[in-house]
Design an enzyme around this catalytic site. Structure first.
Site, mmCIF file in Angstrom:
data_model
loop_
_atom_site.group_PDB
_atom_site.id
_atom_site.type_symbol
_atom_site.label_atom_id
_atom_site.label_comp_id
_atom_site.label_asym_id
_atom_site.label_seq_id
_atom_site.Cartn_x
_atom_site.Cartn_y
_atom_site.Cartn_z
ATOM 1 N N TYR A 227 0.854 -1.181 0.000
ATOM 2 C CA TYR A 227 0.000 0.000 0.000
ATOM 3 C C TYR A 227 0.892 1.234 0.000
ATOM 4 O O TYR A 227 2.125 1.121 0.003
ATOM 5 C CB TYR A 227 -0.971 0.016 1.194
ATOM 6 C CG TYR A 227 -0.331 -0.174 2.557
ATOM 7 C CD1 TYR A 227 0.288 0.887 3.225
ATOM 8 C CD2 TYR A 227 -0.383 -1.409 3.200
ATOM 9 C CE1 TYR A 227 0.859 0.720 4.473
ATOM 10 C CE2 TYR A 227 0.186 -1.586 4.458
ATOM 11 C CZ TYR A 227 0.802 -0.521 5.089
ATOM 12 O OH TYR A 227 1.359 -0.681 6.325
ATOM 13 N N LYS A 287 13.889 9.117 10.436
ATOM 14 C CA LYS A 287 12.524 8.758 10.841
ATOM 15 C C LYS A 287 11.570 9.740 10.166
ATOM 16 O O LYS A 287 11.713 10.953 10.318
ATOM 17 C CB LYS A 287 12.394 8.856 12.359
ATOM 18 C CG LYS A 287 11.158 8.180 12.939
ATOM 19 C CD LYS A 287 11.248 6.658 12.841
ATOM 20 C CE LYS A 287 10.133 5.977 13.613
ATOM 21 N NZ LYS A 287 10.338 6.068 15.078
ATOM 22 N N HIS A 288 10.627 9.222 9.408
ATOM 23 C CA HIS A 288 9.659 10.050 8.689
ATOM 24 C C HIS A 288 10.352 11.120 7.839
ATOM 25 O O HIS A 288 9.989 12.299 7.875
ATOM 26 C CB HIS A 288 8.668 10.677 9.653
ATOM 27 C CG HIS A 288 7.871 9.667 10.421
ATOM 28 N ND1 HIS A 288 7.151 8.664 9.808
ATOM 29 C CD2 HIS A 288 7.697 9.483 11.752
ATOM 30 C CE1 HIS A 288 6.564 7.913 10.731
ATOM 31 N NE2 HIS A 288 6.886 8.386 11.919
ATOM 32 N N ASN A 428 11.468 24.636 8.458
ATOM 33 C CA ASN A 428 12.643 25.334 8.986
ATOM 34 C C ASN A 428 13.535 24.360 9.737
ATOM 35 O O ASN A 428 13.054 23.625 10.581
ATOM 36 C CB ASN A 428 12.221 26.460 9.918
ATOM 37 C CG ASN A 428 11.596 27.636 9.172
ATOM 38 O OD1 ASN A 428 12.106 28.066 8.149
ATOM 39 N ND2 ASN A 428 10.492 28.158 9.703
ATOM 40 N N HIS A 534 11.719 21.528 1.304
ATOM 41 C CA HIS A 534 10.287 21.519 1.599
ATOM 42 C C HIS A 534 9.662 20.167 1.294
ATOM 43 O O HIS A 534 10.248 19.358 0.620
ATOM 44 C CB HIS A 534 9.586 22.597 0.776
ATOM 45 C CG HIS A 534 9.783 23.962 1.359
ATOM 46 N ND1 HIS A 534 9.341 25.105 0.726
ATOM 47 C CD2 HIS A 534 10.394 24.374 2.491
ATOM 48 C CE1 HIS A 534 9.651 26.165 1.468
ATOM 49 N NE2 HIS A 534 10.288 25.738 2.535
#
Length: 534
Positions: A227, A287-288, A428, A534
């Site tokens: 997924y 992480k993430h 930031n 970003h």
């Protein structure tokens, strides 16, 4: 020129193959495929080297020049571009006017076309000779592939040796099913599209432009994923043709298949360590998509220990990247904490055995590591944002000391390290570093001062959990990916114990920020280079 008014049909449910044209640059599996067709009573047509190879294998082959009544000319540039070939491929077999035209001009139908193309992509990668590369632009091959794919109602087109087996089986069983013909046609058009995209990209590169008027991309599906970011989203991994090594092309040496999020984090980890100084072993823990610890050290194991110290809580279940082959010591250190994915150039036998004891830990081996290059793509609704990769690096010579105190040599080394890490932290971004390791990271906040405070708070938490009385940020340096718009972010770093600052500069309040740094006794350098992510 107007298209034919004949509407045609979807053709027979099962297409009997009586005559096949085989013309292959990559002859992998060609002989066995041709033998299977011949055994099913199929007449074989061929060209040049393919015809020679099949004849040497003892097969009866009719050369295309015998069909066209015209020899191959211009060093083989012209050999199949003839009505006797294309009429045999494109004829709609249940259209009376097409059948009459074939009869009038002596054109026999061609029921199967097996083609693969001149190796343009491989030639462009290995050669700097434009004449050699241009000679490997196939003309007749794509024309025949497109003709056969267009007429999939009456012709089976094969462009991938992986499909030879099932096509041969259906031919032997009485004919190629309509569903398979349609599948092969779609695959054929995808192949010619990818081929043309590679050629267009090569010409654009020769023109020296990153952003051609029309951007042609080609990617091959590498895997369907369980997924996407969430279980209700479908997802797949595609590999861009000609892309540099990375998470998308890495070999899965251990563990179960990767998820969408695993791949995103593995890419972020790879990009970061590939950007660090290759002279020193380095580890990044992600992480993430954000780093929660980055360090260099005398060994990978030491670098991992230093990186883990920055934020051991967030590191749990994270992704680890190393900038050099993994050894047993590094493997033991990494596997001591639950880790989802490890990505590295390679791993020695002892390390592989250690990872093998962790069946749920995915180990990706890239073969090499290279910093970002070329263009970066991002999808938005209805389009793509395309930009040059952020390849800029800052060296000591680029720095401008703007405070009364200049950084010490140790501070300077840490400043450059911290700024390089900040390049890979979502803006930031604030990064505290000490002794070649991050000690606090603030990522993705709407306010730069909040990033500074969060990074300091996380560093204090890490120190508390380790039983240390002094905050990790005490005596550290701090990097900001963009300028400080106010002095408050800088003062938050000073309060956390930072002694030196690196930032791009360029704010309307630079003088105010510099004065605050002087008042706090900080050393500050400006890079003149921003690293928003970003």
């Amino acid at each position: 020129m107007a298209a034919s008014s004949h509407k045609g049909s979807s053709g027979p449910a099962r297409l009997a193959v009586k005559r096949a044209l085989i013309s292959l640059s990559d002859k992998t599996g060609a002989t066995d495929f041709a033998k299977a067709l011949a055994a099913a009573g199929v007449e074989l047509l061929s060209t040049g080297g393919t015809a020679k190879a099949l004849k040497e294998a003892g097969l009866a082959v009719t050369d295309v020049s015998e069909v066209t009544g015209f020899p191959e000319i211009m060093d083989g540039r012209v050999k199949t571009l003839h009505p006797a070939v294309h009429g045999g491929i494109l004829a709609v077999r249940d259209a009376p006017e097409h059948v009459a035209a074939m009869r009038e001009h002596g054109i026999a139908p061609i029921d199967l076309v097996a083609i693969n193309l001149y190796p343009f992509e491989a030639t462009a990668q290995r050669s700097d000779d434009p004449l050699e590369i241009i000679e490997n632009i196939d003309i007749g091959g794509p024309a025949m592939i497109r003709a056969a794919a267009k007429n999939a109602a009456f012709v089976a087109v094969v462009t991938d040796p992986a499909d030879y087996g099932r096509v041969a089986e259906e031919v032997a069983a009485g004919g190629v099913e309509r569903a398979l013909r349609q599948e092969l046609a779609g695959k054929a058009f995808a192949r010619t599209a990818a081929y043309d995209a590679a050629i267009a990209g090569w010409f654009a590169e020769r023109e020296g432009t990153l952003f051609p008027e029309r951007l042609s991309l080609s990617a091959e599906r590498a895997a369907e994923l369980r997924y996407g970011e969430n279980p209700h989203q479908k997802a797949a991994l595609y590999r861009l043709d000609g892309a540099r090594p990375g998470a998308a092309s890495a070999r899965l040496a251990n563990g179960k298949p990767l998820s969408f999020n695993n791949l995103g984090d593995a890419d972020a980890a790879y990009q970061l360590v590939a950007d660090l100084d290759p002279a020193r072993p380095a580890i990044a823990i992600i992480k993430h998509a954000n780093p929660c610890g980055v360090a260099s050290g005398a060994s990978l194991a030491e670098a991992h220990q230093k990186a883990l110290r920055c934020d051991p809580v967030s590191a749990y279940g994270g992704v680890v990247a190393a900038n050099r082959p993994l050894d047993a010591q590094a493997a033991k250190a990494i596997t001591a904490l639950f880790t989802e994915v490890v990505i590295a150039p390679d791993a020695d036998e002892e390390a592989l055995n250690i990872f093998a004891a962790k069946p749920n830990l995915r180990l990706l081996l890239t073969g090499e590591m290279r910093p970002a290059e070329g263009i970066i793509l991002r999808s938005i609704a209805g389009g793509l944002l395309v930009q040059e990769a952020d390849v800029a690096q800052v060296s000591e010579a680029d720095l401008k000391v703007v405070t009364k105190r200049a950084p010490s040599p140790g501070e300077l080394a840490d400043l450059l390290f911290a700024f390089r890490v900040a390049k890979h932290v979502k803006s930031n971004a604030i990064v505290y570093a000490k002794d070649g390791a991050t000690v606090g990271i603030g990522a993705g906040q709407m306010s730069r001062v909040d990033s500074a405070r969060i990074a300091a708070w996380k560093a204090a938490e890490a120190a508390r959990q380790a039983g240390e009385e002094v905050a990790l940020t005490e005596g550290s340096v701090v990097a900001s990916d963009a300028f400080f718009p106010f002095a408050d972010g800088l003062m938050a770093a000073a309060e956390a114990g930072a002694s030196a600052v690196i930032q791009p500069g360029g704010s309307l309040r630079d003088e105010e920020v510099i004065a605050a740094a002087d008042e706090a006794g900080l050393a500050m350098v400006l890079t003149g280079l921003r690293h928003f992510r970003h």
